[in-house]
Design an enzyme around this catalytic site. Structure first.
Site, PDB file in Angstrom:
ATOM      1  N   THR A  44      -5.627  -9.928 -20.476  1.00  0.00           N
ATOM      2  CA  THR A  44      -6.322 -10.851 -19.567  1.00  0.00           C
ATOM      3  C   THR A  44      -6.102 -10.467 -18.114  1.00  0.00           C
ATOM      4  O   THR A  44      -7.053 -10.400 -17.318  1.00  0.00           O
ATOM      5  CB  THR A  44      -5.831 -12.291 -19.798  1.00  0.00           C
ATOM      6  OG1 THR A  44      -6.041 -12.645 -21.158  1.00  0.00           O
ATOM      7  CG2 THR A  44      -6.565 -13.265 -18.905  1.00  0.00           C
ATOM      8  N   TYR A 107     -14.665 -18.772 -26.410  1.00  0.00           N
ATOM      9  CA  TYR A 107     -15.972 -19.399 -26.268  1.00  0.00           C
ATOM     10  C   TYR A 107     -16.540 -19.930 -27.577  1.00  0.00           C
ATOM     11  O   TYR A 107     -17.030 -21.057 -27.631  1.00  0.00           O
ATOM     12  CB  TYR A 107     -16.991 -18.445 -25.615  1.00  0.00           C
ATOM     13  CG  TYR A 107     -18.289 -19.149 -25.259  1.00  0.00           C
ATOM     14  CD1 TYR A 107     -18.359 -19.972 -24.145  1.00  0.00           C
ATOM     15  CD2 TYR A 107     -19.418 -19.011 -26.057  1.00  0.00           C
ATOM     16  CE1 TYR A 107     -19.541 -20.643 -23.844  1.00  0.00           C
ATOM     17  CE2 TYR A 107     -20.588 -19.673 -25.760  1.00  0.00           C
ATOM     18  CZ  TYR A 107     -20.651 -20.488 -24.639  1.00  0.00           C
ATOM     19  OH  TYR A 107     -21.803 -21.157 -24.348  1.00  0.00           O
ATOM     20  N   TYR A 133      -2.353 -13.430 -29.822  1.00  0.00           N
ATOM     21  CA  TYR A 133      -2.257 -13.942 -28.448  1.00  0.00           C
ATOM     22  C   TYR A 133      -2.959 -15.293 -28.379  1.00  0.00           C
ATOM     23  O   TYR A 133      -4.173 -15.374 -28.543  1.00  0.00           O
ATOM     24  CB  TYR A 133      -2.880 -12.918 -27.494  1.00  0.00           C
ATOM     25  CG  TYR A 133      -2.943 -13.295 -26.034  1.00  0.00           C
ATOM     26  CD1 TYR A 133      -2.207 -14.345 -25.492  1.00  0.00           C
ATOM     27  CD2 TYR A 133      -3.760 -12.563 -25.165  1.00  0.00           C
ATOM     28  CE1 TYR A 133      -2.276 -14.661 -24.148  1.00  0.00           C
ATOM     29  CE2 TYR A 133      -3.838 -12.873 -23.821  1.00  0.00           C
ATOM     30  CZ  TYR A 133      -3.095 -13.926 -23.319  1.00  0.00           C
ATOM     31  OH  TYR A 133      -3.187 -14.246 -21.985  1.00  0.00           O
ATOM     32  N   ARG A 138      -7.484 -20.475 -21.605  1.00  0.00           N
ATOM     33  CA  ARG A 138      -8.526 -19.479 -21.336  1.00  0.00           C
ATOM     34  C   ARG A 138      -9.621 -19.469 -22.400  1.00  0.00           C
ATOM     35  O   ARG A 138     -10.770 -19.179 -22.102  1.00  0.00           O
ATOM     36  CB  ARG A 138      -7.892 -18.078 -21.295  1.00  0.00           C
ATOM     37  CG  ARG A 138      -7.088 -17.754 -20.056  1.00  0.00           C
ATOM     38  CD  ARG A 138      -7.985 -17.184 -18.973  1.00  0.00           C
ATOM     39  NE  ARG A 138      -7.209 -16.677 -17.863  1.00  0.00           N
ATOM     40  CZ  ARG A 138      -7.728 -16.015 -16.829  1.00  0.00           C
ATOM     41  NH1 ARG A 138      -9.020 -15.771 -16.774  1.00  0.00           N
ATOM     42  NH2 ARG A 138      -6.970 -15.590 -15.855  1.00  0.00           N
ATOM     43  N   LYS A 161       2.048 -13.716 -28.862  1.00  0.00           N
ATOM     44  CA  LYS A 161       2.227 -14.110 -27.470  1.00  0.00           C
ATOM     45  C   LYS A 161       1.744 -15.548 -27.359  1.00  0.00           C
ATOM     46  O   LYS A 161       0.570 -15.840 -27.542  1.00  0.00           O
ATOM     47  CB  LYS A 161       1.420 -13.200 -26.531  1.00  0.00           C
ATOM     48  CG  LYS A 161       1.492 -13.628 -25.061  1.00  0.00           C
ATOM     49  CD  LYS A 161       0.603 -12.763 -24.179  1.00  0.00           C
ATOM     50  CE  LYS A 161       0.610 -13.247 -22.727  1.00  0.00           C
ATOM     51  NZ  LYS A 161      -0.300 -12.451 -21.865  1.00  0.00           N
ATOM     52  N   ILE A 203       5.543 -11.547 -21.793  1.00  0.00           N
ATOM     53  CA  ILE A 203       4.428 -10.756 -21.271  1.00  0.00           C
ATOM     54  C   ILE A 203       3.967 -11.466 -20.006  1.00  0.00           C
ATOM     55  O   ILE A 203       3.337 -12.518 -20.062  1.00  0.00           O
ATOM     56  CB  ILE A 203       3.309 -10.616 -22.312  1.00  0.00           C
ATOM     57  CG1 ILE A 203       3.865  -9.889 -23.560  1.00  0.00           C
ATOM     58  CG2 ILE A 203       2.123  -9.837 -21.741  1.00  0.00           C
ATOM     59  CD1 ILE A 203       2.889  -9.800 -24.721  1.00  0.00           C
TER      60      ILE A 203
END
Length: 294
Positions: A44, A107, A133, A138, A161, A203
């Site tokens: 990202t 999305y 992740y 997001r 993550k 991370i």
């Protein structure tokens, strides 16, 4: 396997928007010198959402080339279309990455069943270790611990993550997934606590500009030294907040430019450079973290 202080590396760009590979090499050398434990390339923070597939693959490949085996490189292979994620995975399998990091499809908001099918299909496309992740802020989908536990049974899915900032998930994930499954924090503000609770690494966005200090904090926390970890974390706390005054990686690219690490703070549309109103706050936070501003 990969533990400790891992940088979610920015992708430097020239004024025309093309990738600045000279600055990318400089960044890789900087992190090797500063003791960073591993690099995530084109996650990202590396602007994966605005790099076309061929460019995405090339940035990861060049990062691997510049690292030259001196530290592990994790390539971002996430996409909201499973077919695209598989295509990225197959391509990255050929460039020498040590692992891959796949964000939950964004999305389209898949169900747990869809997430399980997606990640199993991606993992089946390679024998290289895969890291899940979860970043619902997001992607608008939250991969719950029970879903992660189901995927932990896949032989080459080796960790997650977790970027919710929900520290209760450390115990939940460890209980469900076992001691060998890697737990990485994706939230700088709670990273110290995450590690002290039994996480394996972080991370990090802040690691782009304060790698030596961030690694020292991580090392202390991983050793169970809560007092030292807290003391080392304190100068970085203002930085954790200000690096998200606008959408990541806007502030961190601006800061890296002010440090002379990259040629400029250029960023891909629809993101734009850091608004003038936040410059003073970010400089103050950098100074509090003992970062030299040029």
């Amino acid at each position: 396997m990969i533990n400790g202080s891992i940088v979610a590396l920015i992708t430097p760009m020239l004024a025309d928007g093309s990738v600045d590979y000279t600055s990318l090499e400089r960044l890789v050398e900087f992190h090797i010198e500063q003791g960073t434990d591993a690099i995530v390339a084109v996650g990202t923070t590396g602007e994966s959402a605005t790099l076309p597939c061929d460019e995405h693959i090339n940035v990861v490949a060049q990062t691997v080339k510049f690292a030259a085996g001196r530290l592990p490189v994790i390539g971002g292979n996430g996409a909201n279309a499973t077919a695209e994620a598989i295509s990225l995975t197959k391509a990255l399998s050929k460039v020498g990455v040590d692992a891959m990091l796949g964000v939950t499809p964004y999305y389209n908001k898949p169900s747990p069943k869809g997430l399980i099918a997606h990640y199993k299909a991606v993992a089946a496309a390679t024998d290289i270790p895969q890291i899940l992740y979860n970043v619902p802020g997001r992607t608008s989908v939250d991969m719950l611990p029970e879903t992660v536990a189901e995927l932990a049974n896949v032989s080459n899915i080796i960790g997650v993550k977790e970027a919710t900032g929900d520290l209760a998930r450390v115990e939940q994930l460890r209980s469900l997934c076992g001691d060998e499954f890697k737990l990485y924090s994706g939230d700088d503000g709670t990273a110290k606590e995450f590690l002290l609770l039994g996480g394996n690494g972080v991370i990090s966005v802040a690691n782009n500009i304060a790698p030596k200090a961030f690694k020292a904090m991580c090392d202390a926390a991983l050793s169970g030294d809560a007092n030292s970890a807290t003391e080392l974390d304190l100068p970085l706390r203002q930085l954790y907040t200000t690096l998200f005054l606008e959408a990541n990686p806007i502030p961190v690219k601006w800061a890296a430019h002010r440090m002379g690490l990259i040629a400029n703070g250029e960023i891909r549309l629809p993101l734009t450079e850091l608004s003038d109103e936040f410059h003073g706050q970010l400089i103050e936070a950098m100074q509090s973290a003992h970062i030299e501003v040029k």
